[in-house]
Design a protein around this motif. Structure first.
Motif, short mmCIF file in Angstrom:
data_model
loop_
_atom_site.label_atom_id
_atom_site.label_comp_id
_atom_site.label_asym_id
_atom_site.label_seq_id
_atom_site.Cartn_x
_atom_site.Cartn_y
_atom_site.Cartn_z
N MET A 1 -21.98 54.23 39.62
CA MET A 1 -23.14 55.06 39.30
C MET A 1 -23.08 56.40 40.02
SD MET A 1 -27.11 53.96 39.61
CE MET A 1 -28.40 55.01 38.98
N ASP A 2 -22.09 56.60 40.85
CA ASP A 2 -22.03 57.80 41.66
C ASP A 2 -21.13 58.84 41.01
OD1 ASP A 2 -23.47 56.31 43.45
OD2 ASP A 2 -21.68 55.57 44.45
N ASN B 1 -16.81 58.53 40.13
CA ASN B 1 -16.48 57.89 38.86
C ASN B 1 -15.54 58.76 38.05
OD1 ASN B 1 -18.13 55.84 39.57
ND2 ASN B 1 -19.89 56.56 38.41
N ASN C 1 -26.51 48.32 48.17
CA ASN C 1 -25.86 49.53 47.68
C ASN C 1 -26.03 50.76 48.56
OD1 ASN C 1 -26.46 47.90 44.92
ND2 ASN C 1 -24.62 49.16 44.72
N ASN D 1 -22.92 53.04 49.43
CA ASN D 1 -22.92 54.39 48.87
C ASN D 1 -22.68 55.43 49.95
OD1 ASN D 1 -23.10 54.71 46.11
ND2 ASN D 1 -25.29 54.35 46.04
N CYS E 1 -16.35 46.53 44.09
CA CYS E 1 -16.33 47.79 43.34
C CYS E 1 -17.05 47.64 42.01
CB CYS E 1 -14.88 48.24 43.12
SG CYS E 1 -14.71 49.70 42.07
N HIS F 1 -20.73 47.25 42.77
CA HIS F 1 -21.28 48.52 43.27
C HIS F 1 -21.61 49.47 42.13
CE1 HIS F 1 -21.73 52.09 45.75
NE2 HIS F 1 -20.82 52.69 45.02
N ASN F 2 -20.80 49.49 41.10
CA ASN F 2 -21.06 50.36 39.95
C ASN F 2 -22.02 49.74 38.95
OD1 ASN F 2 -19.37 52.59 40.64
ND2 ASN F 2 -17.58 51.37 40.07
N GLN G 1 -20.42 49.61 32.90
CA GLN G 1 -19.94 50.07 34.20
C GLN G 1 -19.22 48.94 34.96
OE1 GLN G 1 -21.75 54.13 35.26
NE2 GLN G 1 -22.23 52.55 36.72
N SER H 1 -14.99 49.21 35.55
CA SER H 1 -14.76 49.55 36.96
C SER H 1 -13.38 49.08 37.40
CB SER H 1 -15.83 48.89 37.85
OG SER H 1 -17.08 49.49 37.62
N TYR I 1 -13.42 53.53 41.00
CA TYR I 1 -13.80 54.44 39.93
C TYR I 1 -14.03 53.66 38.64
CZ TYR I 1 -9.01 53.88 38.25
OH TYR I 1 -7.84 53.36 37.79
N ILE I 2 -14.47 54.36 37.61
CA ILE I 2 -14.69 53.75 36.30
C ILE I 2 -13.70 54.37 35.33
CG2 ILE I 2 -16.34 53.35 34.44
CD1 ILE I 2 -18.56 53.59 36.47
#
Length: 428
Positions: free
Chosen positions: A1-2, A6, A88, A92, A108, A111-112, A168, A172, A184-185
């Motif tokens: 989500m960051d 991502n 989170n 984060n 990971c 987290h996303n 997501q 991920s 990352y995504i």
């Protein structure tokens, strides 16, 4: 989500050519003093949010009379916010400061995935409260949701939240770059459309703009109904107290919604700008901007318990009971948590006084009836005199019956009003 992380290109590390080959260095390295300040700021969010929201959960779950429709949604809101803060916020912050992923591929994905689900559950719990308040105030004669129906709505909210966040989770991944690991995504690339941008725009609409629009419309109508309309001049005290109680609940929820909107607006703007103007996020100062915006968004999880404590008497009593061992916490009345408010005692006292008055009146009239009958027997009159004496007790008896019926009806009305206000008090 960051947004900073991502991306598969990992723009936060810069390469430079030297005589020995390619050298990788992190342009977002911060001095220790700055990291310490940010750590204190984020730690305060986690402590206040987790402690406050867990206390809210305890207040609602441990006291049967607090399990109302509105409070069930507040319970769901507290659970989502406490979970997001605990699972989170620190992660984060660590990733944003060090720009390296230390927590493995499984976390990971979580987290996303989880923040979107938690934010969705939070804001749609607030939306459900707004719609419930709207139905209760605009259509007061319609039946309210039962506890079972409320739990079903909460379950549906979480199912939709998990479905929205699933992409997501699915895309991920972690990757090892020279000198570090990134989370990352890995979004798929389609020739027909940009799936990544389309998804993020839909997320921003569904978890921010659309529910805020619905809540804004609902609370506007409710506000006009509760505040714009004048109270009739001959209204009873109970009507005014009931109206004030509804105003307090609506006022508290409006403050909660406005706080959420203010805290998350910069994040969503930052989020969307990153998708359409990615080049501006290569600058070194963007890290401090992101940490500030993320702190503001995450801080929304700690404000609600403070708002409940300040604006709601029963939650305030619950917080005083939970933290009564601290010397700085004033001793409060635990009865407020059990919904034995002043209105409840006032209603019960009124019913008791009415019953006593009814009994006294009936006794006096009954004594008068017995005396008239005794006089009639003593006089022993004949003719019209006897008829008059016979008719008079009959009249008194009729009056007694009439008065008793009226008193019983009045007592029943008071009892019904007591039940109504007590049940209304539970749902507020």
């Amino acid at each position: 989500m960051d947004p900073l992380f991502n991306a598969t290109s990992a723009p936060n590390w810069t390469t430079s050519d030297t005589n020995n080959g390619t050298e990788y260095w992190n342009q977002f390295v911060q001095p220790v003093w700055r990291i310490v300040l940010w750590a204190i700021a984020y730690s305060s969010i986690v402590i206040v949010s987790v402690v406050g929201n867990v206390t809210v959960i305890w207040i609602i779950m441990a006291h049967k009379r607090m399990r109302t429709v509105t409070n069930y949604f507040l319970l769901n809101l507290a659970f989502a916010e406490a979970s997001m803060s605990a699972f989170n916020t620190v992660i984060n912050f660590t990733y944003a400061v060090h720009n390296e992923w230390y927590f493995g591929p499984v976390y990971c994905r979580f987290h996303n995935f989880f923040p979107i689900a938690a934010v969705f559950a939070s804001i749609y719990s607030m939306t459900a409260i707004a719609l419930d308040r709207y139905m209760a105030i605009i259509y007061p004669l319609q039946q309210r949701m039962s506890s079972t129906e409320t739990k079903v709505v909460v379950a549906v909210i979480w199912v939709l939240a998990l479905l929205l966040a699933f992409p997501q989770y699915y895309y991920s991944n972690t990757d090892e770059l020279p000198g570090r690991v990134v989370c990352y995504i890995d979004w798929p690339e389609y020739t027909m459309c940009d799936f990544k941008k389309m998804y993020y725009v839909c997320v921003a609409i569904l978890i921010y703009f659309l529910p805020l629009l619905v809540m804004g419309c609902a609370y506007r109508v409710v506000g006009l109904t509760l505040w714009a309309s004048e109270i009739p001049g001959d209204s009873s005290d109970r009507y005014k107290e009931q109206l004030n109680a509804k105003r307090k609940v609506v006022k508290m929820m409006i403050v909660v919604v406005c706080t959420f909107a203010v805290c998350w607006l910069p994040y969503h703007i930052f989020f969307l700008l990153h998708e359409f103007l990615p080049d501006m996020f290569e600058e070194p100062f963007i890290q401090q901007v992101y940490l500030t915006i993320m702190w503001l968004a995450m801080s929304s999880t700690m404000y609600n318990p403070i708002i409940y404590c300040c604006l709601n008497d029963r939650f305030r009593a619950g917080f005083k009971q939970a933290f009564h061992c601290f010397p700085c916490v004033p001793q409060g009345s635990y009865e407020g948590l059990e919904l034995k408010s002043a209105r409840y005692y006032h209603t019960q006292t009124s019913v008791y006084k009415t019953s006593r008055m009814e009994t006294s009146v009936s006794t006096v009239l009954q004594v008068g009836d017995d005396k008239e009958q005794h006089k009639m027997k003593a006089l022993g009159g004949t003719g019209s005199g006897r008829a008059a004496m016979v008719s008079r007790p009959h009249s008194i008896s009729t009056d007694v019956t009439s008065n008793g019926s009226s008193s019983l009806s009045f007592s029943k009305t008071i009892s019904d009003m007591s039940s109504f206000y007590s049940s209304n008090n539970l749902q507020e």
